[in-house]
Design an enzyme around this catalytic site. Structure first.
Site, PDB file in Angstrom:
ATOM      1  N   CYS A  14       0.805  -1.217   0.000  1.00 11.92           N
ATOM      2  CA  CYS A  14       0.000   0.000   0.000  1.00 11.92           C
ATOM      3  C   CYS A  14       0.841   1.272   0.000  1.00 11.92           C
ATOM      4  O   CYS A  14       2.020   1.243   0.326  1.00 11.92           O
ATOM      5  CB  CYS A  14      -0.866   0.062   1.253  1.00 11.92           C
ATOM      6  SG  CYS A  14      -1.989  -1.304   1.417  1.00 11.92           S
ATOM      7  N   GLY A  40       0.257   0.361  -5.159  1.00  9.53           N
ATOM      8  CA  GLY A  40      -0.990  -0.387  -5.049  1.00  9.53           C
ATOM      9  C   GLY A  40      -1.976   0.050  -6.113  1.00  9.53           C
ATOM     10  O   GLY A  40      -2.209   1.250  -6.277  1.00  9.53           O
ATOM     11  N   ASN A 114      -0.175   0.951   5.781  1.00 11.19           N
ATOM     12  CA  ASN A 114       0.752   0.239   4.893  1.00 11.19           C
ATOM     13  C   ASN A 114       1.542  -0.724   5.763  1.00 11.19           C
ATOM     14  O   ASN A 114       2.181  -0.296   6.725  1.00 11.19           O
ATOM     15  CB  ASN A 114       1.684   1.250   4.217  1.00 11.19           C
ATOM     16  CG  ASN A 114       2.792   0.598   3.408  1.00 11.19           C
ATOM     17  OD1 ASN A 114       3.879   1.151   3.285  1.00 11.19           O
ATOM     18  ND2 ASN A 114       2.531  -0.552   2.844  1.00 11.19           N
ATOM     19  N   GLY A 115       1.493  -2.007   5.423  1.00  9.35           N
ATOM     20  CA  GLY A 115       2.243  -2.988   6.197  1.00  9.35           C
ATOM     21  C   GLY A 115       1.395  -4.190   6.505  1.00  9.35           C
ATOM     22  O   GLY A 115       0.333  -4.383   5.902  1.00  9.35           O
ATOM     23  N   TYR A 254      13.552  -2.159  -5.211  1.00 14.33           N
ATOM     24  CA  TYR A 254      12.520  -2.286  -6.242  1.00 14.33           C
ATOM     25  C   TYR A 254      11.254  -1.461  -6.036  1.00 14.33           C
ATOM     26  O   TYR A 254      10.732  -0.882  -6.981  1.00 14.33           O
ATOM     27  CB  TYR A 254      12.154  -3.780  -6.367  1.00 14.33           C
ATOM     28  CG  TYR A 254      10.927  -4.071  -7.188  1.00 14.33           C
ATOM     29  CD1 TYR A 254      10.897  -3.776  -8.549  1.00 14.33           C
ATOM     30  CD2 TYR A 254       9.799  -4.639  -6.611  1.00 14.33           C
ATOM     31  CE1 TYR A 254       9.757  -4.035  -9.304  1.00 14.33           C
ATOM     32  CE2 TYR A 254       8.662  -4.908  -7.366  1.00 14.33           C
ATOM     33  CZ  TYR A 254       8.653  -4.607  -8.708  1.00 14.33           C
ATOM     34  OH  TYR A 254       7.549  -4.859  -9.445  1.00 14.33           O
ATOM     35  N   SER A 295      12.432  -0.603 -13.037  1.00 11.55           N
ATOM     36  CA  SER A 295      13.121  -0.572 -11.751  1.00 11.55           C
ATOM     37  C   SER A 295      14.593  -0.970 -11.835  1.00 11.55           C
ATOM     38  O   SER A 295      15.357  -0.667 -10.928  1.00 11.55           O
ATOM     39  CB  SER A 295      12.387  -1.485 -10.766  1.00 11.55           C
ATOM     40  OG  SER A 295      12.228  -2.754 -11.348  1.00 11.55           O
ATOM     41  N   ASP A 357      18.611  -7.332 -13.673  1.00  8.84           N
ATOM     42  CA  ASP A 357      17.257  -7.306 -13.095  1.00  8.84           C
ATOM     43  C   ASP A 357      17.414  -7.096 -11.597  1.00  8.84           C
ATOM     44  O   ASP A 357      18.460  -7.394 -11.025  1.00  8.84           O
ATOM     45  CB  ASP A 357      16.513  -8.612 -13.400  1.00  8.84           C
ATOM     46  CG  ASP A 357      14.999  -8.415 -13.381  1.00  8.84           C
ATOM     47  OD1 ASP A 357      14.536  -7.330 -12.967  1.00  8.84           O
ATOM     48  OD2 ASP A 357      14.283  -9.356 -13.768  1.00  8.84           O
ATOM     49  N   ASP A 358      16.356  -6.546 -10.957  1.00  6.89           N
ATOM     50  CA  ASP A 358      16.506  -6.212  -9.536  1.00  6.89           C
ATOM     51  C   ASP A 358      16.281  -7.400  -8.620  1.00  6.89           C
ATOM     52  O   ASP A 358      16.743  -7.412  -7.487  1.00  6.89           O
ATOM     53  CB  ASP A 358      15.581  -5.051  -9.151  1.00  6.89           C
ATOM     54  CG  ASP A 358      14.195  -5.282  -9.648  1.00  6.89           C
ATOM     55  OD1 ASP A 358      13.560  -6.247  -9.199  1.00  6.89           O
ATOM     56  OD2 ASP A 358      13.744  -4.516 -10.528  1.00  6.89           O
ATOM     57  N   CYS A 394       8.078 -13.015   3.102  1.00  8.00           N
ATOM     58  CA  CYS A 394       7.967 -11.768   3.866  1.00  8.00           C
ATOM     59  C   CYS A 394       6.658 -11.814   4.647  1.00  8.00           C
ATOM     60  O   CYS A 394       5.627 -12.180   4.097  1.00  8.00           O
ATOM     61  CB  CYS A 394       7.945 -10.576   2.917  1.00  8.00           C
ATOM     62  SG  CYS A 394       7.656  -9.022   3.788  1.00  8.00           S
ATOM     63  N   CYS A 449      15.887  -4.294   7.090  1.00  5.06           N
ATOM     64  CA  CYS A 449      15.333  -5.641   7.159  1.00  5.06           C
ATOM     65  C   CYS A 449      15.897  -6.402   5.960  1.00  5.06           C
ATOM     66  O   CYS A 449      15.833  -5.925   4.823  1.00  5.06           O
ATOM     67  CB  CYS A 449      13.807  -5.636   7.091  1.00  5.06           C
ATOM     68  SG  CYS A 449      13.121  -7.311   7.029  1.00  5.06           S
ATOM     69  N   CYS A 452      13.997 -11.574   3.964  1.00  9.52           N
ATOM     70  CA  CYS A 452      13.679 -12.454   2.836  1.00  9.52           C
ATOM     71  C   CYS A 452      14.952 -13.039   2.214  1.00  9.52           C
ATOM     72  O   CYS A 452      14.898 -14.036   1.509  1.00  9.52           O
ATOM     73  CB  CYS A 452      12.796 -11.763   1.799  1.00  9.52           C
ATOM     74  SG  CYS A 452      13.354 -10.142   1.341  1.00  9.52           S
TER      75      CYS A 452
HETATM   76  S1  SF4 Z   1      11.279  -9.573   4.491  1.00 11.56           S
HETATM   77 FE1  SF4 Z   1      12.149  -8.603   2.618  1.00 11.56          FE
HETATM   78  S2  SF4 Z   1      10.381  -7.696   1.553  1.00 11.56           S
HETATM   79 FE2  SF4 Z   1       9.741  -8.134   3.685  1.00 11.56          FE
HETATM   80  S3  SF4 Z   1      10.100  -6.239   4.826  1.00 11.56           S
HETATM   81 FE3  SF4 Z   1      11.958  -7.503   5.052  1.00 11.56          FE
HETATM   82  S4  SF4 Z   1      13.298  -6.851   3.339  1.00 11.56           S
HETATM   83 FE4  SF4 Z   1      11.233  -6.108   2.886  1.00 11.56          FE
END
Ligand code: SF4
Length: 473
Positions: A14, A40, A114-115, A254, A295, A357-358, A394, A449, A452
């Site tokens: 979002c 979104g 958002n989240g 991205y 991107s 590619d990203d 994620c 973070c 992933c």
């Molecule tokens: S797990 Fe990956 S996509 Fe999800 S918030 Fe963390 S860095 Fe972003």
């Protein structure tokens, strides 16, 4: 079959935008959420207030579709919040379009989020057992119920106490008839910036929206911060004690628009730096570098600059493929990529091509683009990815598949290279990603973070909230 599967990418959930203290608050919100459209495309909405009552509209589709019948003219007020939604939690229904609007004992409430709340199911079960009736499938409604039941009169007290029960990712705007509140989760997983316009304030998921409406950037909402804007001005309270930031690294890779600054780092420049870093880690002899639009273009320019191999526009995006583009069969799905992308034959014919590619999620799109480059006469295709392999789902509002759907969780590098049909394949390292983004942050992972990629989540996660709830009761 949705467009998202034809175009195999992670999807942001979002975008949120808010205005306080401007006579054109709904119109500014319209331009604001329009600038956040890339975050979104399922639904859009705006709620405004004039100090006394709410006026709002929500609709399905793009902002221009949702507000296609002069609905904006019916909305006025000096305070407004807006939202664009891509569904990761809940259904694709108008009831789930945001801002969500509620009436409770202390008045009206509008929320734009958002989240993703990782313990939403648990809290929802608990609230339902205590008699709450949910109107939507959106986990954002959990926050509204917590606020309504909190017993606090001041909305900021109710919001603070409710958010202390929530785990996960939230950049949140809460609006009453005369107050605008912004909140960011204790890890600051999602971006949220504050700007000024005239004597008023604006809040946005991305700073690109400030430029569009002529607002000035003021600062970031800090992790665990509650920002309250009302007739007394702007002030700040804490939801949590000091916590290390863990901003989603995919915002830089991205999601965000290249003209946005996320936590004061320009997204285009960060991507370019990721390309340079990738060139250091995975150089290759080639004649031309090209990026998958849009991107990956910044990273491709960075890779080309660092290697001295010329950057060329080898792939062109067709911007007019609708988001509801439907293809029923595998064969026609391959055609779907051709509808979105074309190869500039003269650029790649007879050449050794580096394709930047990203990210790779399932690998299907990458495979088709490599095939298109070969069919257009590329002699060699070397794929370079400006992020590490995505091996873990994620839980924070990004639409990743489960591990089974992630090619990097299932195959070795050589197997992936064979699957996508490239002559060589390399990913950026996790260290290279952190170095390339260049955040000046002393927190773990330099404030990103990376879950992933690494599987180390910055919060508790509740993979099966139903089971966990069962063990609690
Ligand atoms: S797990 Fe990956 S996509 Fe999800 S918030 Fe963390 S860095 Fe972003």
């Amino acid at each position: 079959m949705s467009n998202e599967v034809i175009w195999d990418k992670l999807n942001e959930e979002c975008g949120i935008f808010g205005v306080y203290g401007h006579p054109d608050a709904p119109q500014l919100s319209y331009y604001g959420i329009h600038s956040l459209q890339h975050r979104g495309q399922e639904s859009a909405g705006i709620c405004a207030a004039d100090g006394k009552q709410f006026k709002y509209h929500r609709g399905m589709g793009l902002v221009t579709e949702a507000f296609g019948n002069n609905e904006l003219e019916q909305i006025d007020g000096h305070l407004a919040i807006g939202h664009v939604r891509y569904t990761t939690a809940g259904n694709r229904k108008l009831e789930d379009a945001q801002p969500l609007i509620f009436k409770y004992s202390a008045g009206n409430l509008a929320l734009a989020h958002n989240g993703n709340i990782v313990n939403a199911k648990q809290i929802k079960h608990q609230l339902e057992r205590q008699g709450s009736i949910f109107q939507t499938t959106s986990d954002t409604e959990v926050i509204a119920h917590l606020i309504a039941r909190s017993g606090y009169e001041r909305i900021e007290d109710a919001a603070r106490e409710s958010l202390r029960m929530i785990k996960g990712a939230y950049a949140l705007l809460i609006m009453t008839e005369n107050k605008l509140i912004a909140a960011l989760d204790p890890n600051g997983l999602r971006p949220l910036s504050i700007g000024t316009i005239g004597d008023g304030y604006v809040l946005s998921s991305e700073t690109c929206a400030f430029d569009v409406i002529g607002a000035e950037y003021l600062r970031e909402v800090q992790p665990g911060e509650l920002v309250i804007i009302d007739e007394h001005g702007i002030h700040s309270e804490r939801i949590s004690g000091p916590t290390p930031r863990a901003i989603c690294s995919f915002e830089y890779i991205y999601f965000a628009r290249p003209d946005s600054d996320i936590d004061q780092i320009n997204v285009h420049q960060a991507r370019k730096q990721l390309g340079r870093q990738l060139a250091l880690e995975a150089p290759v002899e080639a004649d031309v570098v090209t990026g998958v639009p849009d991107s990956s273009i910044s990273a491709a320019i960075g890779y080309a600059e660092a290697t001295g191999i010329p950057y060329e526009l080898g792939l062109i995006k067709n911007r007019y493929v609708g988001r509801t583009f439907i293809q029923p069969s595998q064969e026609l799905r391959a055609q779907g990529v051709r509808m979105k992308l074309s190869v500039v034959r003269k650029v790649v014919e007879g050449k050794r091509v580096v394709m930047i590619d990203d990210s790779i999620v399932r690998g299907t799109t990458c495979n088709r683009i490599v095939r298109m480059l070969r069919e257009a006469g590329a002699k060699e295709v070397h794929v370079r990815i400006s992020s590490p392999p995505v091996k873990n789902p994620c839980f924070y509002g990004i639409d990743t598949s489960d591990r089974e759907g992630l090619i990097a969780a299932q195959k070795t590098l050589d197997q992936m290279c064979e699957y996508i049909g490239a002559d060589s394949l390399a990913f950026l390292s996790v260290e290279g990603l952190v170095e390339g983004i260049g955040r000046d942050d002393l927190n773990p992972n330099r404030g990103h973070c990376l879950a992933c990629f690494t599987g180390q989540y910055p919060t508790e996660i509740y993979e099966d909230a139903d089971d966990q709830y069962a063990s609690l009761v």
